[in-house]
Design a protein around this motif. Sequence first.
Motif, short mmCIF file in Angstrom:
data_model
loop_
_atom_site.label_atom_id
_atom_site.label_comp_id
_atom_site.label_asym_id
_atom_site.label_seq_id
_atom_site.Cartn_x
_atom_site.Cartn_y
_atom_site.Cartn_z
N PRO A 66 0.83 -1.21 0.00
CA PRO A 66 0.00 0.00 0.00
C PRO A 66 0.86 1.25 0.00
CG PRO A 66 -0.84 -1.58 1.59
CD PRO A 66 0.48 -2.12 1.11
N GLU A 67 0.35 2.28 -0.63
CA GLU A 67 1.08 3.54 -0.71
C GLU A 67 1.25 4.15 0.68
OE1 GLU A 67 0.87 7.70 -3.30
OE2 GLU A 67 -0.82 6.31 -3.29
N THR A 68 2.41 4.74 0.92
CA THR A 68 2.66 5.43 2.19
C THR A 68 2.84 6.92 1.93
OG1 THR A 68 5.05 5.07 2.04
CG2 THR A 68 3.75 3.39 3.21
N ARG A 69 2.71 7.69 3.00
CA ARG A 69 2.89 9.14 2.95
C ARG A 69 3.92 9.54 4.02
NH1 ARG A 69 0.82 10.71 -1.87
NH2 ARG A 69 -1.33 9.98 -2.15
N PRO A 70 4.58 10.69 3.83
CA PRO A 70 5.59 11.11 4.81
C PRO A 70 5.08 11.14 6.24
CG PRO A 70 5.78 12.44 2.84
CD PRO A 70 4.55 11.59 2.66
N HIS A 71 3.81 11.46 6.44
CA HIS A 71 3.32 11.56 7.82
C HIS A 71 3.20 10.19 8.48
CE1 HIS A 71 -0.61 10.89 5.73
NE2 HIS A 71 -0.90 10.23 6.83
N HIS A 72 3.35 9.09 7.70
CA HIS A 72 3.36 7.75 8.29
C HIS A 72 4.69 7.42 8.96
CE1 HIS A 72 0.23 6.64 5.00
NE2 HIS A 72 -0.38 7.06 6.09
N ALA A 73 5.74 8.18 8.65
CA ALA A 73 7.09 7.82 9.09
C ALA A 73 7.25 7.79 10.61
CB ALA A 73 8.11 8.76 8.46
N PRO A 74 6.80 8.78 11.36
CA PRO A 74 7.02 8.71 12.82
C PRO A 74 6.41 7.48 13.47
CG PRO A 74 6.41 10.94 12.15
CD PRO A 74 6.19 10.06 10.95
N LYS A 75 5.20 7.14 13.08
CA LYS A 75 4.55 5.96 13.67
C LYS A 75 5.31 4.70 13.31
CE LYS A 75 0.16 3.44 13.85
NZ LYS A 75 -1.25 3.39 13.37
N ARG A 76 5.76 4.61 12.06
CA ARG A 76 6.51 3.41 11.65
C ARG A 76 7.82 3.30 12.40
NH1 ARG A 76 6.92 0.63 6.78
NH2 ARG A 76 4.72 1.17 6.44
N LEU A 77 8.53 4.40 12.55
CA LEU A 77 9.79 4.38 13.28
C LEU A 77 9.57 3.97 14.74
CD1 LEU A 77 11.49 7.58 11.84
CD2 LEU A 77 12.38 5.24 11.66
N ARG A 78 8.51 4.50 15.33
CA ARG A 78 8.21 4.14 16.72
C ARG A 78 7.89 2.66 16.83
NH1 ARG A 78 6.56 6.90 21.34
NH2 ARG A 78 5.38 5.60 22.82
N ARG A 101 9.66 -8.21 11.99
CA ARG A 101 9.66 -6.84 12.50
C ARG A 101 9.25 -5.85 11.41
NH1 ARG A 101 14.55 -8.43 15.58
NH2 ARG A 101 13.89 -8.56 17.76
N ALA A 102 8.63 -4.77 11.85
CA ALA A 102 8.27 -3.70 10.92
C ALA A 102 9.52 -3.12 10.28
CB ALA A 102 7.50 -2.61 11.66
N ASN A 103 9.39 -2.69 9.03
CA ASN A 103 10.49 -2.02 8.35
C ASN A 103 10.35 -0.52 8.58
OD1 ASN A 103 12.30 -0.89 6.42
ND2 ASN A 103 12.17 -2.78 5.23
N PRO A 104 11.38 0.12 9.13
CA PRO A 104 11.26 1.56 9.40
C PRO A 104 11.31 2.42 8.14
CG PRO A 104 13.47 0.82 9.89
CD PRO A 104 12.67 -0.42 9.58
N VAL A 105 11.69 1.82 7.00
CA VAL A 105 11.75 2.56 5.74
C VAL A 105 10.41 2.43 5.03
CG1 VAL A 105 12.90 2.80 3.52
CG2 VAL A 105 14.22 2.15 5.55
N LEU A 106 9.76 3.52 4.73
CA LEU A 106 8.46 3.49 4.09
C LEU A 106 8.56 2.96 2.66
CD1 LEU A 106 6.93 6.93 5.16
CD2 LEU A 106 6.58 4.69 6.22
N TYR A 107 7.49 2.35 2.20
CA TYR A 107 7.38 1.92 0.81
C TYR A 107 6.99 3.14 -0.02
CZ TYR A 107 5.76 -0.72 -3.28
OH TYR A 107 5.57 -1.21 -4.55
N ARG A 108 7.90 3.59 -0.86
CA ARG A 108 7.67 4.81 -1.63
C ARG A 108 7.26 4.43 -3.05
NH1 ARG A 108 12.42 5.78 1.47
NH2 ARG A 108 12.09 7.39 3.07
N LYS A 109 5.97 4.46 -3.29
CA LYS A 109 5.42 4.01 -4.56
C LYS A 109 6.03 4.76 -5.74
CE LYS A 109 1.34 5.27 -6.19
NZ LYS A 109 -0.13 5.39 -6.41
N GLU A 110 6.18 6.05 -5.62
CA GLU A 110 6.68 6.83 -6.74
C GLU A 110 8.08 6.38 -7.15
OE1 GLU A 110 5.44 8.05 -3.99
OE2 GLU A 110 3.62 9.15 -4.56
#
Length: 316
Positions: free
Chosen positions: A155-167, A230-239
Amino acid sequence: MDSTAVTPYSPRRPGTDRFVPVRGLDYHVITWGDPSLVTPDRPALFMVHGWMDVGASFQFVVDALAELEGETRYILAADWRGFGLTRVPPTDSYWFADYLGDLDALLHHVDLGLHGESPVDLLGHSMGGNVVMSYAGVRPERIRRLVNLEGFGLPETRPHHAPKRLRQWLDELRTDASLRDYATVEAVAERLIKNNPRLDPTRAAWLATHWAEPRADGRWHILGDPAHKRANPVLYRKEEILETWKLITAPVLWVEGNETDVTKWWGNRYPREDFEARLSVVPKVEKTLLTDCGHMLHHDQPTALAERLLSFLQAA
């Protein structure tokens, strides 16, 4: 199911286990045949598996191909790092770019007869399908034909998803990741069938011996590093991903099962029209829908898949 009464599947074309040095690891690769079988019209077919799977998972398709065309093709399948018999030093995280680096090294490996001098046919399932799509965009000269078995992407991610993913990643690092172990190999086979009720019991009995191993505690342990959970802290960047897909020059065969339901994985976060829009950026795509199968289509319908593969790989 009385798994103790099941006779395991007997491969028609058994593979040979190889271990080759790749980026500091002893990479496990199964080979069927040898490089002498390679011709310009029938290059090596290299296959890579999905998350929590192993290279041996392709045995049923290899056998189906042998039934259709004889043992005339050089085929290889690798265990990704941290899966199967490709062991890694203790680590707490895995990174997508490492799969690309590993694949690039494998496809240039002299010990496998792959010198980087001629293109190969490349196939990936699920996570492996995502890897091969990116790889084919950045190394287009290495790929003659590309096959993607349900590598939908994420699924597409957005920059504002980054803090929650890192946490989430930081929180998960505080606890030990683990995978369930099993008392017997029959119990492993039963788990495989629970994961995929379409899996034939004889295939499950055979696959269980490649999906898990007995250890000193007397129990069977899954051949997958639990750190993969474990969750990946790097977001999936569709573009960014689509920029590589646009550069694919090889003909692409997209294959999926008619009973695959992606909403079970992502709910409504990844609508079908989003995926269709992504695939539309690839210059040359053929689509195939296999019936009576789900995500593990290489287990559910290996003969139907092999027939479609041959039609695609042998096309002028």
